[in-house]
Enzyme design. Structure first.
Site, PDB file in Angstrom:
ATOM      1  N   TYR A  98       8.947   3.125  16.541  1.00  0.00           N
ATOM      2  CA  TYR A  98       8.572   4.539  16.571  1.00  0.00           C
ATOM      3  C   TYR A  98       9.221   5.258  17.753  1.00  0.00           C
ATOM      4  O   TYR A  98       9.537   6.450  17.659  1.00  0.00           O
ATOM      5  CB  TYR A  98       7.057   4.688  16.625  1.00  0.00           C
ATOM      6  CG  TYR A  98       6.394   4.484  15.287  1.00  0.00           C
ATOM      7  CD1 TYR A  98       6.227   5.535  14.390  1.00  0.00           C
ATOM      8  CD2 TYR A  98       5.939   3.229  14.903  1.00  0.00           C
ATOM      9  CE1 TYR A  98       5.629   5.347  13.155  1.00  0.00           C
ATOM     10  CE2 TYR A  98       5.334   3.025  13.669  1.00  0.00           C
ATOM     11  CZ  TYR A  98       5.187   4.087  12.805  1.00  0.00           C
ATOM     12  OH  TYR A  98       4.599   3.891  11.579  1.00  0.00           O
ATOM     13  N   GLU A 140      -1.361   0.477  10.518  1.00  0.00           N
ATOM     14  CA  GLU A 140      -0.481  -0.656  10.219  1.00  0.00           C
ATOM     15  C   GLU A 140      -0.955  -1.928  10.922  1.00  0.00           C
ATOM     16  O   GLU A 140      -0.862  -3.024  10.349  1.00  0.00           O
ATOM     17  CB  GLU A 140       0.948  -0.303  10.626  1.00  0.00           C
ATOM     18  CG  GLU A 140       1.576   0.717   9.686  1.00  0.00           C
ATOM     19  CD  GLU A 140       2.733   1.489  10.302  1.00  0.00           C
ATOM     20  OE1 GLU A 140       3.264   1.043  11.339  1.00  0.00           O
ATOM     21  OE2 GLU A 140       3.093   2.557   9.759  1.00  0.00           O
ATOM     22  N   THR A 277       4.240  -1.587 -14.899  1.00  0.00           N
ATOM     23  CA  THR A 277       3.970  -2.870 -14.231  1.00  0.00           C
ATOM     24  C   THR A 277       2.648  -2.912 -13.460  1.00  0.00           C
ATOM     25  O   THR A 277       1.913  -3.897 -13.580  1.00  0.00           O
ATOM     26  CB  THR A 277       5.150  -3.268 -13.333  1.00  0.00           C
ATOM     27  OG1 THR A 277       5.497  -2.178 -12.468  1.00  0.00           O
ATOM     28  CG2 THR A 277       6.351  -3.640 -14.177  1.00  0.00           C
ATOM     29  N   VAL A 380       4.389   6.005  -6.573  1.00  0.00           N
ATOM     30  CA  VAL A 380       5.780   6.426  -6.654  1.00  0.00           C
ATOM     31  C   VAL A 380       6.662   5.234  -6.334  1.00  0.00           C
ATOM     32  O   VAL A 380       6.471   4.577  -5.311  1.00  0.00           O
ATOM     33  CB  VAL A 380       6.083   7.577  -5.671  1.00  0.00           C
ATOM     34  CG1 VAL A 380       7.564   7.918  -5.675  1.00  0.00           C
ATOM     35  CG2 VAL A 380       5.269   8.809  -6.029  1.00  0.00           C
ATOM     36  N   PHE A 381       7.613   4.934  -7.219  1.00  0.00           N
ATOM     37  CA  PHE A 381       8.598   3.892  -6.928  1.00  0.00           C
ATOM     38  C   PHE A 381       9.738   4.534  -6.156  1.00  0.00           C
ATOM     39  O   PHE A 381      10.486   5.351  -6.685  1.00  0.00           O
ATOM     40  CB  PHE A 381       9.131   3.279  -8.215  1.00  0.00           C
ATOM     41  CG  PHE A 381       8.106   2.442  -8.966  1.00  0.00           C
ATOM     42  CD1 PHE A 381       6.947   2.013  -8.351  1.00  0.00           C
ATOM     43  CD2 PHE A 381       8.324   2.084 -10.275  1.00  0.00           C
ATOM     44  CE1 PHE A 381       6.009   1.238  -9.023  1.00  0.00           C
ATOM     45  CE2 PHE A 381       7.398   1.310 -10.976  1.00  0.00           C
ATOM     46  CZ  PHE A 381       6.239   0.874 -10.354  1.00  0.00           C
TER      47      PHE A 381
END
Length: 390
Positions: A98, A140, A277, A380-381
């Site tokens: 970052y 995270e 999928t 979203v892919f």
């Protein structure tokens, strides 16, 4: 929460910054990857770099976060942050990166805005950046801890146990971990990243939904992205051309915040193309549970021969007493699905996955039908270019 002074400055400058974000992010990636080319190795998708999708997604997320800070100062935009954090965890992003991003991003801001980048303006947007970075690194860290890993050791070797052709452009790979290696838990709807070495020696990673499982094995389904408006997908093409039983792939811990929820409320699973999928994984879990929930599965594709997991989906729906399946072929594969004759179950939670034009169209139809926006979840892919619409 932004300080009062910074909030006033951000509010006054967000129009000009928003108009310049595409230029800012383009220079950001150009300078950072020019100085630090090693970051392109396994972390940044060079296909999305070439198409501009990555910089547009970054610009959208910055604008969305800043707008949320101004419009809802006492709330944190958890949906936006969660989506980004899960993607970062699947790629092994670390906290120290970052600071690298900050250096080059603010260099790009100063270069693009010129005299308009006064110390007051830079300080205010610096506060926005670190509020966003701090929230992401905290989230995270929790995701890494839950997965039992850290950013630098997120990758594990998995062996290809089986390869199965689904359609001419879609292949399923069943993977198994090394002997004695732990098998991480996952939720139906989540994905993993797969990292491969390209012919020029550069590593590239892409995300693929977990479409099935069997004991210690996990299955992913890969659609070959052929050249069209954008170049052919280099990772999907490599996997299609070379991956076979016995090969080893480097695979990340499962991630993704669009996962099947519990409860007994109705479900609406809506997909197009390879967006099926995550829905297949959700149907497998429901079948395992012998669920009696009301489940409506809607899928659009170019035709039966291009419909991946077609027979498998039909069998899973047939095994669920409360499930029904409807398919659209032809124009449906290009993003058209007419829901006017579909009775959406009251109180249904919607899961949506497919090309962006398809999802925008279906979401608009669902909203018109009275489905609350909060009950429509989407995956979203690739880079999320839908920040403002969701």
């Amino acid at each position: 929460m932004l300080s009062t002074e910074s909030a006033a400055t951000v509010r006054a400058t967000i129009p000009v910054v928003a108009r310049s974000l595409d230029t800012i992010t383009a220079r950001f990636y150009e300078t950072m990857l020019g100085d630090r080319p090693e970051l392109l190795d396994g972390l940044f998708n060079r296909g999305n770099q070439a198409s501009g999708e990555q910089r547009r997604a970054l610009a959208g997320s910055i604008a969305a976060f800043a707008t949320a800070l101004l419009d809802h100062p006492d709330e944190r935009p958890d949906a936006l942050l969660s989506r980004i954090a899960h993607k970062h965890v699947s790629l092994g992003v670390t906290e120290d990166q970052y600071a690298v991003v900050h250096k080059y991003l603010f260099g790009a801001i100063a270069h693009t805005l010129g005299d308009a980048a006064t110390p007051e303006v830079v300080s205010a947007w610096d506060e926005v950046y670190w509020l966003m970075a701090g929230a992401l690194t905290a989230l995270e860290a929790r995701l890494y801890a839950a997965a039992g890993c850290a950013g630098r050791d997120v990758w594990r070797p998995w062996r290809v146990a089986e390869r199965r052709e689904q359609t001419p452009d879609t292949v399923s790979l069943t993977l198994e971990p090394g002997f004695g290696d732990p098998v991480p838990d996952f939720l139906p709807g989540q994905y993993v990243s797969v990292r491969v070495r390209m012919p020029d020696g550069v590593h590239q990673a892409r995300q693929y939904s977990l479409s099935g499982w069997d004991g210690r094995r996990r299955r992913i389904t890969v659609k070959r992205l052929r050249a069209g408006e954008n170049p052919a997908g280099e990772v999907s093409t490599l996997l299609h051309d070379t991956a076979c039983a016995g090969d080893t792939l480097m695979v990340s811990a499962p991630a993704g915040d669009v996962a099947l929820s519990g409860g007994d409320h109705p479900l609406l699973l809506v997909s197009a193309g390879i967006g099926c999928t995550p829905m297949v994984a959700m149907l497998h879990r429901l079948a395992e549970q012998r669920s009696a929930r009301r489940v409506l599965v809607l899928h659009a594709d170019r035709g039966p021969a291009e419909h991946a997991h077609r027979d498998e989906t039909a069998a899973l729906v047939g095994a669920l007493p409360g499930a029904d399946l409807r398919t659209w072929y032809g124009n449906g594969g290009d993003g058209r699905m007419d829901l006017s004759g579909v009775g959406v179950p009251e109180g249904a939670e919607v899961y949506l996955c497919g090309p962006l034009p398809f999802m925008r169209d279906v979401r608009a139809q669902l909203l018109d039908a009275g489905v609350p926006a909060r009950r429509i979840r989407y995956e979203v892919f690739g880079p999320d270019l839908w920040q403002g619409a969701a």
